[in-house]
Design an enzyme around this catalytic site. Sequence first.
Site, PDB file in Angstrom:
ATOM      1  N   SER A  20      31.867  37.908  38.669  1.00 30.24           N
ATOM      2  CA  SER A  20      32.434  35.882  38.694  1.00 30.24           C
ATOM      3  C   SER A  20      31.390  35.303  38.087  1.00 30.24           C
ATOM      4  O   SER A  20      31.702  34.704  36.431  1.00 30.24           O
ATOM      5  CB  SER A  20      32.664  35.539  39.783  1.00 30.24           C
ATOM      6  OG  SER A  20      33.391  36.168  40.585  1.00 30.24           O
ATOM      7  N   ARG A  24      31.665  33.906  33.453  1.00 29.57           N
ATOM      8  CA  ARG A  24      31.913  32.969  32.999  1.00 29.57           C
ATOM      9  C   ARG A  24      31.193  31.961  32.324  1.00 29.57           C
ATOM     10  O   ARG A  24      30.363  31.274  31.644  1.00 29.57           O
ATOM     11  CB  ARG A  24      31.572  31.741  34.707  1.00 29.57           C
ATOM     12  CG  ARG A  24      33.444  31.733  35.381  1.00 29.57           C
ATOM     13  CD  ARG A  24      32.277  31.645  36.266  1.00 29.57           C
ATOM     14  NE  ARG A  24      34.165  31.661  37.361  1.00 29.57           N
ATOM     15  CZ  ARG A  24      34.855  31.962  37.936  1.00 29.57           C
ATOM     16  NH1 ARG A  24      34.193  33.442  37.775  1.00 29.57           N
ATOM     17  NH2 ARG A  24      36.074  32.042  38.647  1.00 29.57           N
ATOM     18  N   GLY A  93      40.838  40.488  35.643  1.00 28.80           N
ATOM     19  CA  GLY A  93      42.351  38.959  35.800  1.00 28.80           C
ATOM     20  C   GLY A  93      41.760  37.857  35.458  1.00 28.80           C
ATOM     21  O   GLY A  93      42.100  37.210  34.567  1.00 28.80           O
ATOM     22  N   ARG A 121      50.137  41.981  37.598  1.00 31.30           N
ATOM     23  CA  ARG A 121      49.836  40.916  38.369  1.00 31.30           C
ATOM     24  C   ARG A 121      50.722  39.974  37.517  1.00 31.30           C
ATOM     25  O   ARG A 121      50.191  38.849  36.978  1.00 31.30           O
ATOM     26  CB  ARG A 121      48.195  40.783  37.786  1.00 31.30           C
ATOM     27  CG  ARG A 121      47.253  42.172  38.749  1.00 31.30           C
ATOM     28  CD  ARG A 121      46.095  42.630  38.068  1.00 31.30           C
ATOM     29  NE  ARG A 121      45.392  40.905  38.700  1.00 31.30           N
ATOM     30  CZ  ARG A 121      43.957  41.666  39.294  1.00 31.30           C
ATOM     31  NH1 ARG A 121      43.141  42.248  38.367  1.00 31.30           N
ATOM     32  NH2 ARG A 121      43.550  40.700  40.182  1.00 31.30           N
ATOM     33  N   ASP A 316      37.422  40.233  48.636  1.00 30.71           N
ATOM     34  CA  ASP A 316      37.069  41.624  47.616  1.00 30.71           C
ATOM     35  C   ASP A 316      36.436  42.493  48.319  1.00 30.71           C
ATOM     36  O   ASP A 316      36.349  43.854  48.088  1.00 30.71           O
ATOM     37  CB  ASP A 316      36.258  41.606  46.337  1.00 30.71           C
ATOM     38  CG  ASP A 316      37.389  41.021  44.902  1.00 30.71           C
ATOM     39  OD1 ASP A 316      38.234  40.939  45.271  1.00 30.71           O
ATOM     40  OD2 ASP A 316      36.549  40.197  44.154  1.00 30.71           O
ATOM     41  N   LYS A 343      46.090  42.276  43.749  1.00 29.65           N
ATOM     42  CA  LYS A 343      44.995  42.575  43.006  1.00 29.65           C
ATOM     43  C   LYS A 343      45.232  43.934  42.201  1.00 29.65           C
ATOM     44  O   LYS A 343      46.258  44.077  41.640  1.00 29.65           O
ATOM     45  CB  LYS A 343      43.697  42.726  44.061  1.00 29.65           C
ATOM     46  CG  LYS A 343      42.902  41.934  44.838  1.00 29.65           C
ATOM     47  CD  LYS A 343      42.412  41.010  43.767  1.00 29.65           C
ATOM     48  CE  LYS A 343      41.448  39.598  44.875  1.00 29.65           C
ATOM     49  NZ  LYS A 343      40.956  38.795  44.739  1.00 29.65           N
ATOM     50  N   ARG A 347      46.253  46.179  47.917  1.00 29.09           N
ATOM     51  CA  ARG A 347      45.382  46.883  48.727  1.00 29.09           C
ATOM     52  C   ARG A 347      45.059  47.033  50.182  1.00 29.09           C
ATOM     53  O   ARG A 347      44.945  48.125  50.782  1.00 29.09           O
ATOM     54  CB  ARG A 347      44.247  45.842  48.630  1.00 29.09           C
ATOM     55  CG  ARG A 347      43.197  46.269  46.924  1.00 29.09           C
ATOM     56  CD  ARG A 347      42.215  45.058  47.178  1.00 29.09           C
ATOM     57  NE  ARG A 347      41.499  45.500  45.023  1.00 29.09           N
ATOM     58  CZ  ARG A 347      39.867  44.706  44.994  1.00 29.09           C
ATOM     59  NH1 ARG A 347      40.123  43.673  45.572  1.00 29.09           N
ATOM     60  NH2 ARG A 347      40.370  45.301  44.024  1.00 29.09           N
TER      61      ARG A 347
END
Length: 429
Positions: A20, A24, A93, A121, A316, A343, A347
């Site tokens: 993540s 970014r 994603g 998705r 996750d 996801k 899942r």
Amino acid sequence: MIITRSKSLKGSIKVPGDKSISHRSVMFGALAKGTTEVTNFLEGADCLSTISCFRRMGIHIEHTKGNTSVLVRGKGLRGLKAPEGMLDVGNSGTTMRLMSGILSGQLFETTITGDASIQKRPMGRIIEPLSQMGANISSIGGNGLAPLSITPVSSGLEGIHYLSKVASAQVKSSILLAGLYAKGPTSVTEPYVSRNHTEIMLKSMGADIISKDTTVTLQPGAELRGNRIEVPGDISSAAYFIAAGLLVPGSEILIKNVGINPTRDGIIRVIKAMGADFEILDIRNTDSEATADIFVRHSNLKATEIGGDIIPTLIDEIPVIAVMACFAEGTTIIRDAAELKVKESNRIDVMVKNLSLLGAKVQATEDGMVITGGSSLKGTIIDSMEDHRIAMSFAIAGLLADGETSILNAECVNISYPGFYDDLKKLAQ
């Protein structure tokens, strides 16, 4: 990939940088004035897709294969240029949703697509709020899925207060990033607080952003400034080794430099509730993205219930928590986790199907799973559905199963953890 029962796992490892935060660092660095220097960047396929997209929009990014240092030569909020052809996010994603917020405020037209998984998705969850801000964003197929078309808005975007139905950092971040280009403040209220890496990084770069309870508010107008970003190890990647250390008899594992941001530390709270023998050592950087070393040793786990506001902090990690539950005494209930259905794979269905094939007692529910521990697992063929989290979770299950566990499409771990199998092998020696 064939996995067999392991005797014990011992040693120390350092997991790759947080996915993540790596995403970014490139995106926000591109929008900042000046250079952003990133260390411990995750060289997974998803984050490399982000680099590729921003290079195609004219951002100079210095990165060579095998190097976890990245330099992003930012050009400011209006420094991006129109790419030639479609932008392809691959399997990411995060890239798709966050970049859509950024591109909604640009003065050029773009089309964004991704692989077969991305095209299944849901994108309506960002199309709706971005459209409320005045963005011209649409699903080309008219089905709320990628590819997406984004065209400029002559009147500009308007700030909104959005009540999000889901606690999703991707939805929240997409709206806030569009808010950088809006007239007036933009705020997002969530049912629970989702991971807050966007808020922390934007603030460190000079954005006017405030969080209170489950609401985040961004005031436009501030210029972002390039920064030094040290990416902590990804707790989602550490989770597999936390589970392995707790489950495999005789194991002791030290996982170094792991991010323990409170919006991501649900796995720590869950193993504590399960009675795990672990220590959090050398906590540092508590004023930004806190990190620590995590030491785990084999434990006799007990079942627990997982639901409510903890879910966004471990979404996750639920697949590998389900594996741990198979070896815990009692029945573990996971609820409020319907987000798992959208996801990289569904899942819930994939975990229930494959755990059942191994011999576990597990049932799917509308928004989670019920898992009764204590069954002996027998190796079988596992279809990862090209989902990295599924592949890694069943690699851990395979360490405790009789016979061979064969994982199909095992190379999908390259999405987030290219060296996963090598690190696992190193601890087993």
